[in-house]
Design a protein around this motif. Sequence first.
Motif, PDB file in Angstrom:
ATOM      1  N   ASP A  48       0.785  -1.227   0.000  1.00 48.83           N
ATOM      2  CA  ASP A  48       0.000   0.000   0.000  1.00 48.83           C
ATOM      3  C   ASP A  48       0.825   1.288   0.000  1.00 48.83           C
ATOM      4  OD1 ASP A  48       0.965  -0.327   2.562  1.00 48.83           O
ATOM      5  OD2 ASP A  48      -0.949   0.089   3.542  1.00 48.83           O
ATOM      6  N   TRP A  49       2.136   1.192  -0.198  1.00 49.56           N
ATOM      7  CA  TRP A  49       2.967   2.396  -0.287  1.00 49.56           C
ATOM      8  C   TRP A  49       4.281   2.071  -0.979  1.00 49.56           C
ATOM      9  CZ3 TRP A  49       7.838   2.865   1.934  1.00 49.56           C
ATOM     10  CH2 TRP A  49       8.189   1.869   2.845  1.00 49.56           C
ATOM     11  N   LEU A  50       4.948   3.130  -1.432  1.00 48.43           N
ATOM     12  CA  LEU A  50       6.246   2.983  -2.083  1.00 48.43           C
ATOM     13  C   LEU A  50       7.019   4.289  -1.946  1.00 48.43           C
ATOM     14  CD1 LEU A  50       7.807   1.086  -4.351  1.00 48.43           C
ATOM     15  CD2 LEU A  50       7.291   3.114  -5.685  1.00 48.43           C
ATOM     16  N   ALA A  51       8.298   4.188  -1.655  1.00 43.76           N
ATOM     17  CA  ALA A  51       9.203   5.337  -1.644  1.00 43.76           C
ATOM     18  C   ALA A  51      10.375   5.005  -2.553  1.00 43.76           C
ATOM     19  CB  ALA A  51       9.700   5.633  -0.234  1.00 43.76           C
ATOM     20  N   ARG A  59      20.383  15.689 -11.266  1.00 43.00           N
ATOM     21  CA  ARG A  59      19.347  16.039 -10.309  1.00 43.00           C
ATOM     22  C   ARG A  59      18.966  14.817  -9.465  1.00 43.00           C
ATOM     23  NH1 ARG A  59      17.249  20.807 -10.861  1.00 43.00           N
ATOM     24  NH2 ARG A  59      15.157  20.301 -10.131  1.00 43.00           N
ATOM     25  N   VAL A  60      18.542  15.082  -8.247  1.00 40.21           N
ATOM     26  CA  VAL A  60      18.050  14.050  -7.338  1.00 40.21           C
ATOM     27  C   VAL A  60      16.529  14.116  -7.350  1.00 40.21           C
ATOM     28  CG1 VAL A  60      17.924  13.328  -4.914  1.00 40.21           C
ATOM     29  CG2 VAL A  60      20.081  14.188  -5.849  1.00 40.21           C
ATOM     30  N   TYR A  61      15.893  12.955  -7.331  1.00 42.84           N
ATOM     31  CA  TYR A  61      14.440  12.925  -7.191  1.00 42.84           C
ATOM     32  C   TYR A  61      14.081  12.039  -6.013  1.00 42.84           C
ATOM     33  CZ  TYR A  61      14.528   8.298  -9.300  1.00 42.84           C
ATOM     34  OH  TYR A  61      14.782   6.975  -9.538  1.00 42.84           O
ATOM     35  N   TYR A  62      12.934  12.299  -5.424  1.00 41.02           N
ATOM     36  CA  TYR A  62      12.357  11.469  -4.372  1.00 41.02           C
ATOM     37  C   TYR A  62      10.856  11.470  -4.601  1.00 41.02           C
ATOM     38  CZ  TYR A  62      10.643   9.841   0.128  1.00 41.02           C
ATOM     39  OH  TYR A  62      10.000   9.130   1.096  1.00 41.02           O
ATOM     40  N   ARG A  63      10.251  10.283  -4.579  1.00 39.30           N
ATOM     41  CA  ARG A  63       8.799  10.165  -4.709  1.00 39.30           C
ATOM     42  C   ARG A  63       8.285   9.162  -3.691  1.00 39.30           C
ATOM     43  NH1 ARG A  63      10.384  10.127 -10.233  1.00 39.30           N
ATOM     44  NH2 ARG A  63      10.342   7.855 -10.308  1.00 39.30           N
ATOM     45  N   LYS A  64       7.133   9.458  -3.150  1.00 36.07           N
ATOM     46  CA  LYS A  64       6.477   8.515  -2.251  1.00 36.07           C
ATOM     47  C   LYS A  64       4.988   8.542  -2.565  1.00 36.07           C
ATOM     48  CE  LYS A  64       6.506   6.891   2.459  1.00 36.07           C
ATOM     49  NZ  LYS A  64       7.101   7.084   3.787  1.00 36.07           N
ATOM     50  N   ALA A  65       4.383   7.365  -2.627  1.00 30.53           N
ATOM     51  CA  ALA A  65       2.950   7.219  -2.843  1.00 30.53           C
ATOM     52  C   ALA A  65       2.408   6.281  -1.779  1.00 30.53           C
ATOM     53  CB  ALA A  65       2.667   6.654  -4.230  1.00 30.53           C
ATOM     54  N   GLY A  70      -8.963   5.171   3.564  1.00 24.88           N
ATOM     55  CA  GLY A  70      -9.582   3.860   3.492  1.00 24.88           C
ATOM     56  C   GLY A  70      -9.326   3.119   2.196  1.00 24.88           C
ATOM     57  N   GLY A  71      -8.206   3.441   1.543  1.00 19.80           N
ATOM     58  CA  GLY A  71      -7.845   2.766   0.301  1.00 19.80           C
ATOM     59  C   GLY A  71      -8.523   3.319  -0.938  1.00 19.80           C
ATOM     60  N   THR A  72      -9.123   4.508  -0.842  1.00 19.48           N
ATOM     61  CA  THR A  72      -9.827   5.096  -1.988  1.00 19.48           C
ATOM     62  C   THR A  72      -9.024   6.165  -2.724  1.00 19.48           C
ATOM     63  OG1 THR A  72     -10.883   6.808  -0.626  1.00 19.48           O
ATOM     64  CG2 THR A  72     -12.062   4.698  -0.892  1.00 19.48           C
ATOM     65  N   THR A  73      -7.926   6.610  -2.115  1.00 18.46           N
ATOM     66  CA  THR A  73      -7.146   7.723  -2.667  1.00 18.46           C
ATOM     67  C   THR A  73      -5.659   7.427  -2.588  1.00 18.46           C
ATOM     68  OG1 THR A  73      -8.836   9.283  -1.918  1.00 18.46           O
ATOM     69  CG2 THR A  73      -6.675  10.205  -2.419  1.00 18.46           C
ATOM     70  N   TRP A  74      -4.947   7.778  -3.653  1.00 17.70           N
ATOM     71  CA  TRP A  74      -3.484   7.780  -3.617  1.00 17.70           C
ATOM     72  C   TRP A  74      -3.041   9.152  -3.145  1.00 17.70           C
ATOM     73  CZ3 TRP A  74      -0.597   3.714  -3.769  1.00 17.70           C
ATOM     74  CH2 TRP A  74      -0.978   2.601  -4.512  1.00 17.70           C
ATOM     75  N   ARG A  75      -2.104   9.181  -2.210  1.00 18.40           N
ATOM     76  CA  ARG A  75      -1.447  10.419  -1.811  1.00 18.40           C
ATOM     77  C   ARG A  75      -0.014  10.334  -2.320  1.00 18.40           C
ATOM     78  NH1 ARG A  75      -4.065  12.802   2.852  1.00 18.40           N
ATOM     79  NH2 ARG A  75      -6.202  13.022   2.130  1.00 18.40           N
ATOM     80  N   HIS A  76       0.466  11.443  -2.866  1.00 24.99           N
ATOM     81  CA  HIS A  76       1.823  11.491  -3.424  1.00 24.99           C
ATOM     82  C   HIS A  76       2.576  12.701  -2.892  1.00 24.99           C
ATOM     83  CE1 HIS A  76       1.251   8.573  -6.783  1.00 24.99           C
ATOM     84  NE2 HIS A  76      -0.010   8.913  -6.617  1.00 24.99           N
TER      85      HIS A  76
END
Length: 118
Positions: A48-51, A59-65, A70-76
């Motif tokens: 349910d998540w990834l970093a 350039r450096v990037y960082y992403r987290k989702a 309740g499992g209805t929305t992805w937050r990034h």
Amino acid sequence: GRRYMAPDGSAWLALYSAPVDKDKVAAHLKDVAFADGEEVTYIRGARDWLAVSGLKGDRVYYRKAALACGGTTWRHIAFEYPAEQKASLDRVVERAAQAFDRLAEESCSGDLFTHPRS
């Protein structure tokens, strides 16, 4: 979502959300993790998540989702900045990622990750 740019334009932070397609959770995480032209140097996650972070040229990037509401929305959350600023920005990114984790289930009715309506 919201995007914040450094005054000189060299770095940015983005916060955004998206609805979840329950049949495409794994595909969504794969899309977050891998993009053309990027070298992954760190990746961690669960169902349910990834970093992920790494280099895109100089350039450096960082992403987290993360699944939220309740499992209805992805937050990034996403950062990108010059590699020469990595030492000075690592702690900022780490603290923002920790705050992001605490917000994952908050404000699901008035999403913090979208622009306020005018």
